[in-house]
Write an enzyme that holds these catalytic residues in place. Structure first.
Site, mmCIF file in Angstrom:
data_model
loop_
_atom_site.group_PDB
_atom_site.id
_atom_site.type_symbol
_atom_site.label_atom_id
_atom_site.label_comp_id
_atom_site.label_asym_id
_atom_site.label_seq_id
_atom_site.Cartn_x
_atom_site.Cartn_y
_atom_site.Cartn_z
ATOM 1 N N ASP A 132 0.863 -1.175 0.000
ATOM 2 C CA ASP A 132 0.000 0.000 0.000
ATOM 3 C C ASP A 132 0.902 1.228 0.000
ATOM 4 O OD1 ASP A 132 -3.022 0.816 0.629
ATOM 5 O OD2 ASP A 132 -1.696 2.185 1.694
ATOM 6 N N LEU A 133 0.597 2.192 -0.859
ATOM 7 C CA LEU A 133 1.466 3.364 -0.980
ATOM 8 C C LEU A 133 1.285 4.304 0.199
ATOM 9 C CD1 LEU A 133 1.225 4.199 -4.794
ATOM 10 C CD2 LEU A 133 2.753 2.622 -3.600
ATOM 11 N N ASP B 205 -4.406 2.583 -4.599
ATOM 12 C CA ASP B 205 -2.948 2.498 -4.434
ATOM 13 C C ASP B 205 -2.548 1.178 -3.773
ATOM 14 O OD1 ASP B 205 -4.087 3.081 -2.018
ATOM 15 O OD2 ASP B 205 -2.518 4.444 -1.355
#
Length: 312
Positions: free
Chosen positions: A180-181, A223
């Site tokens: 996950d960004l 994301d």
């Protein structure tokens, strides 16, 4: 000349499945070599199978050691291919579009007569090949994320289930990495969605350049990303996760916008199902986020942990 591609073609202009599978009029094509080849090729819309059928006909014209086909949807080799001294290349053209390039290899020099006979065979393949390319491209579009080109959630679900089943049957390792960004929302909020798309493309490139097998990369949407590792790759999953996180944070576009990635890793344990493995990787990802981001956390490989998460 570019290979046949739908990258700039609207789906409204792609032939329907019915038109793809209908039988064209072959009266204008020569059929002096390989009687029945057209009919054989029309039995399959699988590119690898069509190449195999064609290679058997081509082998009657010339003793070949290899046939390789280069297309916009991938490179295919006939079964049993191996390199030889002599090489002959041919472009398969239909209505001024290059469908594919064929690379023939043989221990003997290819004569002009043999080239002409191969061309007659290739002419018979043009429409079946075009149809197979259309279907293959449509199938790829249905399984790919339109922005990054990585596998989408549908492709992941199918690949994940198959990988777990195969690993349990073969008693081989399997690992799942969820990423996950970090700080991605701020990019969209302050710089707009165009900048967000730029970051997502950069992340996809960084992941492709890090992993040996890019087919195991997926974007869920937003994301969120996933990496599926099997066999010997799964054994070094923690190292892979750290490399991915480092590659993303060091990419010049991600660095420009202050974006990094957190990762959660879980290794498949005996008698574990897909849901449990996913939950453990997701829990490890949450721990990485809570610990300060731009980190990797691995789920404990214990039967107790699996049992607890399976009930969740």
């Amino acid at each position: 000349m570019e290979l046949f591609s739908f990258s700039e073609m609207s789906l409204d202009h792609v032939p329907s499945y019915a038109s793809v599978t209908s039988k064209p009029n072959w009266s204008h094509l020569t059929n002096t070599v390989g009687p029945g080849l057209v009919e054989q090729l029309q039995t399959s819309l699988d590119l690898a199978q069509q190449l195999q059928i064609f290679s058997m006909a081509a082998g009657k014209v010339l003793p070949l050691t290899a046939i390789e086909m280069h297309t916009a949807v991938g490179v295919f080799s006939a079964a049993g291919s191996y390199p030889a001294e002599h090489e002959y290349r041919s472009m398969l053209l239909l209505n001024d579009q290059c469908l594919a390039e064929l690379v023939y290899q043989s221990e003997v020099q290819i004569s002009p007569l043999q080239q002409r006979r191969l061309l007659e065979l290739e002419t018979q393949w043009l429409f079946p090949l075009r149809n197979a390319l259309v279907v293959t491209r449509l199938q790829q579009l249905a399984l790919k994320d339109t922005l990054t080109g990585l596998g989408n959630r549908r492709f992941f679900d199918d690949s994940f289930a198959k990988a777990v089943q195969f690993s349990e049957r073969k008693q081989q390792p399997c690992a799942l990495i969820l990423l996950d960004l970090d700080n991605f929302k701020a990019v969209n909020d302050h710089h707009g969605h165009h900048a967000g798309d730029e970051v997502l493309l950069a992340v996809a490139d960084a992941m492709r350049n890090t992993l040996r097998v890019s087919d195991n990369l997926f974007r869920f949407g937003g994301d969120e990303f996933a990496v599926l590792l099997t066999s010997e790759d799964a054994a070094s999953a923690e190292l892979v996760a750290h490399r991915l996180v480092k590659a993303i944070s060091q990419h010049h576009t991600c660095d420009k916008f202050g974006v990094s990635a957190s990762a959660g890793l879980a290794q498949l344990v005996e008698l574990e199902d897909c849901k449990s493995l996913f939950n453990r990787a997701d829990s490890a990802l949450y721990q990485a986020k809570q610990a300060g981001k731009n980190l990797v956390r691995q789920s404990a490989k214990t039967t107790a942990t699996v049992a607890e998460l399976a009930k969740a």
